[in-house]
Design a protein around this motif. Structure first.
Motif, PDB file in Angstrom:
ATOM      1  N   PHE A  79       0.790  -1.232   0.000  1.00 48.47           N
ATOM      2  CA  PHE A  79       0.000   0.000   0.000  1.00 48.47           C
ATOM      3  C   PHE A  79       0.825   1.287   0.000  1.00 48.47           C
ATOM      4  O   PHE A  79       0.251   2.370   0.094  1.00 48.47           O
ATOM      5  CB  PHE A  79      -0.935   0.008   1.229  1.00 48.47           C
ATOM      6  N   GLU A  80       2.142   1.177  -0.085  1.00 48.52           N
ATOM      7  CA  GLU A  80       2.944   2.402  -0.066  1.00 48.52           C
ATOM      8  C   GLU A  80       2.709   3.246  -1.311  1.00 48.52           C
ATOM      9  O   GLU A  80       2.617   4.476  -1.248  1.00 48.52           O
ATOM     10  CB  GLU A  80       4.433   2.063   0.055  1.00 48.52           C
ATOM     11  N   MET A  81       2.608   2.593  -2.457  1.00 52.42           N
ATOM     12  CA  MET A  81       2.402   3.311  -3.720  1.00 52.42           C
ATOM     13  C   MET A  81       0.917   3.272  -4.100  1.00 52.42           C
ATOM     14  O   MET A  81       0.339   2.198  -4.284  1.00 52.42           O
ATOM     15  CB  MET A  81       3.244   2.678  -4.828  1.00 52.42           C
ATOM     16  N   VAL A  82       0.322   4.460  -4.198  1.00 54.23           N
ATOM     17  CA  VAL A  82      -1.096   4.561  -4.560  1.00 54.23           C
ATOM     18  C   VAL A  82      -1.211   4.660  -6.079  1.00 54.23           C
ATOM     19  O   VAL A  82      -0.614   5.554  -6.690  1.00 54.23           O
ATOM     20  CB  VAL A  82      -1.750   5.798  -3.909  1.00 54.23           C
ATOM     21  N   PRO A  83      -1.946   3.761  -6.715  1.00 49.99           N
ATOM     22  CA  PRO A  83      -2.076   3.803  -8.181  1.00 49.99           C
ATOM     23  C   PRO A  83      -2.820   5.049  -8.646  1.00 49.99           C
ATOM     24  O   PRO A  83      -3.638   5.618  -7.908  1.00 49.99           O
ATOM     25  CB  PRO A  83      -2.863   2.527  -8.497  1.00 49.99           C
ATOM     26  N   LYS A  84      -2.565   5.472  -9.842  1.00 49.09           N
ATOM     27  CA  LYS A  84      -3.165   6.691 -10.372  1.00 49.09           C
ATOM     28  C   LYS A  84      -4.684   6.591 -10.470  1.00 49.09           C
ATOM     29  O   LYS A  84      -5.398   7.585 -10.329  1.00 49.09           O
ATOM     30  CB  LYS A  84      -2.583   6.999 -11.753  1.00 49.09           C
ATOM     31  N   GLU A  85      -5.186   5.361 -10.722  1.00 50.19           N
ATOM     32  CA  GLU A  85      -6.636   5.211 -10.888  1.00 50.19           C
ATOM     33  C   GLU A  85      -7.391   5.352  -9.557  1.00 50.19           C
ATOM     34  O   GLU A  85      -8.621   5.482  -9.546  1.00 50.19           O
ATOM     35  CB  GLU A  85      -6.975   3.866 -11.530  1.00 50.19           C
ATOM     36  N   ALA A  86      -6.658   5.306  -8.442  1.00 51.83           N
ATOM     37  CA  ALA A  86      -7.301   5.458  -7.127  1.00 51.83           C
ATOM     38  C   ALA A  86      -7.433   6.946  -6.816  1.00 51.83           C
ATOM     39  O   ALA A  86      -6.613   7.541  -6.112  1.00 51.83           O
ATOM     40  CB  ALA A  86      -6.489   4.743  -6.051  1.00 51.83           C
ATOM     41  N   GLU A  87      -8.462   7.574  -7.333  1.00 58.56           N
ATOM     42  CA  GLU A  87      -8.666   9.006  -7.150  1.00 58.56           C
ATOM     43  C   GLU A  87      -9.148   9.313  -5.734  1.00 58.56           C
ATOM     44  O   GLU A  87      -9.564   8.420  -4.990  1.00 58.56           O
ATOM     45  CB  GLU A  87      -9.675   9.516  -8.177  1.00 58.56           C
ATOM     46  N   ILE A  93      -9.461   3.995  -3.277  1.00 65.89           N
ATOM     47  CA  ILE A  93      -8.406   4.573  -2.446  1.00 65.89           C
ATOM     48  C   ILE A  93      -8.560   4.203  -0.969  1.00 65.89           C
ATOM     49  O   ILE A  93      -7.619   4.330  -0.177  1.00 65.89           O
ATOM     50  CB  ILE A  93      -8.379   6.119  -2.592  1.00 65.89           C
ATOM     51  N   LEU A  94      -9.736   3.716  -0.578  1.00 64.64           N
ATOM     52  CA  LEU A  94     -10.010   3.420   0.827  1.00 64.64           C
ATOM     53  C   LEU A  94      -9.039   2.410   1.443  1.00 64.64           C
ATOM     54  O   LEU A  94      -8.563   2.612   2.566  1.00 64.64           O
ATOM     55  CB  LEU A  94     -11.456   2.942   0.995  1.00 64.64           C
ATOM     56  N   PRO A  95      -8.707   1.284   0.765  1.00 64.15           N
ATOM     57  CA  PRO A  95      -7.739   0.357   1.366  1.00 64.15           C
ATOM     58  C   PRO A  95      -6.385   1.009   1.651  1.00 64.15           C
ATOM     59  O   PRO A  95      -5.729   0.675   2.646  1.00 64.15           O
ATOM     60  CB  PRO A  95      -7.619  -0.750   0.318  1.00 64.15           C
ATOM     61  N   PHE A  96      -5.972   1.948   0.819  1.00 67.72           N
ATOM     62  CA  PHE A  96      -4.698   2.624   1.016  1.00 67.72           C
ATOM     63  C   PHE A  96      -4.756   3.573   2.218  1.00 67.72           C
ATOM     64  O   PHE A  96      -3.795   3.668   2.985  1.00 67.72           O
ATOM     65  CB  PHE A  96      -4.313   3.387  -0.256  1.00 67.72           C
ATOM     66  N   VAL A  97      -5.887   4.243   2.360  1.00 69.74           N
ATOM     67  CA  VAL A  97      -6.069   5.130   3.513  1.00 69.74           C
ATOM     68  C   VAL A  97      -6.111   4.309   4.803  1.00 69.74           C
ATOM     69  O   VAL A  97      -5.493   4.671   5.805  1.00 69.74           O
ATOM     70  CB  VAL A  97      -7.356   5.965   3.359  1.00 69.74           C
TER      71      VAL A  97
END
Length: 359
Positions: A79-87, A93-97
């Motif tokens: 989860f360190e790098m957030v993909p561009k499609e996760a706006e 984007i919720l799993p990354f947050v």
């Protein structure tokens, strides 16, 4: 190790206070850490297995084999790098947050003894980001810290798994001699630079950093080493000045009016610091006893009419025991609420109607 040993030595196992009975209270936690101390309790849920929770809220399972934790290294890898499609407003984007918040919870708010894992139990609390400020994170942090101090006091472990910086800054607030010792400041400099912005932790950390940075820049290695030793020996100095009664009982008067110091969602929560109650976080609990130190709250001992009811030991069905709460004098139980077990069953633990000891 000097800091840790002194903290443990100062701790009174029975009262969760220190040698002179001034209490690390919910008020201190609120002002220093900025975490809310009033709100929803943090308890177990019945959403399935740990792997189910991990998969549901993070999108994949990262639980340690046969465990209820995930490693920081796994969170970083996935989860360190957030993909561009996760706006920003996308569900992707919720799993990354949540992964980032899990790292903060496990490394800062509720650190473990291993220092590299975090419990999956926190994941359901992150389901709705808009609801996060409704939980009493500060109260639960205090439970987590007290449990760790208790384990150290009983020699069950040599490591404190808790937010020890809040303890250090609490001591610096109440013992100016300690703050002068750690920062190397004069009394005039100390009074002029006392933190006045919420949360106080940021201001105190900056003062310590300036002291260390000043020593770091010096070309004299002996001075640098002397500065580090001064910091390491700080809590031993704290014990000396405690015994000499060099204590400021109400250091937060400089923060008034509080409605200008506290953010809107925390206004009024300082009153919880005067409550005699039992704090609960998952299977852990801790006494909160401001009655031990009425001076901290500008009260006389005669204002405190009822002592906190003592916790008795009740036997569980599986044979294990746990302190759950009995008022021997009135032969009633303290209300701890309806606690959910992992198997979905609930059990009433009682209520002391007369003294309303737990709200």
């Amino acid at each position: 190790m000097h800091l840790q040993s002194a903290i443990v030595d100062c701790c009174n196992e029975d009262t969760r206070s220190n040698e002179l009975n001034f209490v690390h209270s919910l008020e201190d936690v609120l002002y220093i850490t900025g975490l809310p101390v009033d709100g929803l309790a943090i308890g177990h849920n019945t959403e399935g297995t740990y792997t189910d929770m991990c998969s549901k809220y993070l999108g994949e399972n990262g639980c340690i084999t046969d465990g209820s934790e995930v490693c920081f290294s796994w969170l970083k890898e996935h989860f360190e790098m957030v993909p561009k499609e996760a706006e920003k407003n996308s569900p992707k984007i919720l799993p990354f947050v949540r992964a980032f918040l899990m790292y903060i919870l496990g490394s800062v708010v509720f650190p473990t003894k291993s220092g590299d894992t975090v419990s999956v139990h926190y994941l359901p609390l992150l389901q709705n980001m808009d609801e996060m400020d409704k939980y009493a994170w500060g109260a639960n942090q205090l439970v987590h810290l007290h449990k760790s101090l208790s384990d150290c006091k009983k020699k069950q472990t040599k490591l404190i798994a808790g937010h020890t910086y809040s303890l250090l800054f609490f001591a610096m607030e109440h013992i100016p001699k300690l703050a002068l010792h750690l920062t190397g400041a004069t009394l005039e400099e100390h009074n002029a630079n006392l933190p006045k912005s919420f949360p106080l932790l940021v201001g105190w950390a900056e003062l310590l950093e300036k002291s260390a940075d000043k020593a770091r820049k010096t070309k004299d290695k002996a001075i640098f080493k002397q500065t580090l030793n001064r910091i390491y020996e700080g809590m031993r100095v704290m014990m000396i000045w405690m015994r000499r009664m060099a204590i400021v009982w109400q250091p937060y008067t400089r923060l008034r009016p509080l409605d200008q110091f506290l953010p809107s969602h925390c206004i009024g929560q300082q009153k919880i610091g005067m409550s005699q109650t039992v704090l609960i976080c998952f299977e852990r609990f801790a006494y909160h006893r401001p009655n031990i130190s009425p001076k901290q709250f500008g009260l006389k001992e005669s204002c405190l009419q009822y002592p906190l009811v003592e916790l008795g030991r009740l036997k569980r069905l599986n044979g294990r025991t746990k302190d759950l709460g009995k008022d021997e004098k009135h032969n009633t139980l303290v209300e701890l609420g309806r606690l959910k077990r992992l198997n979905g069953r609930t059990k009433d633990l009682g209520k002391d109607e007369k003294h309303n000891s737990y709200k």
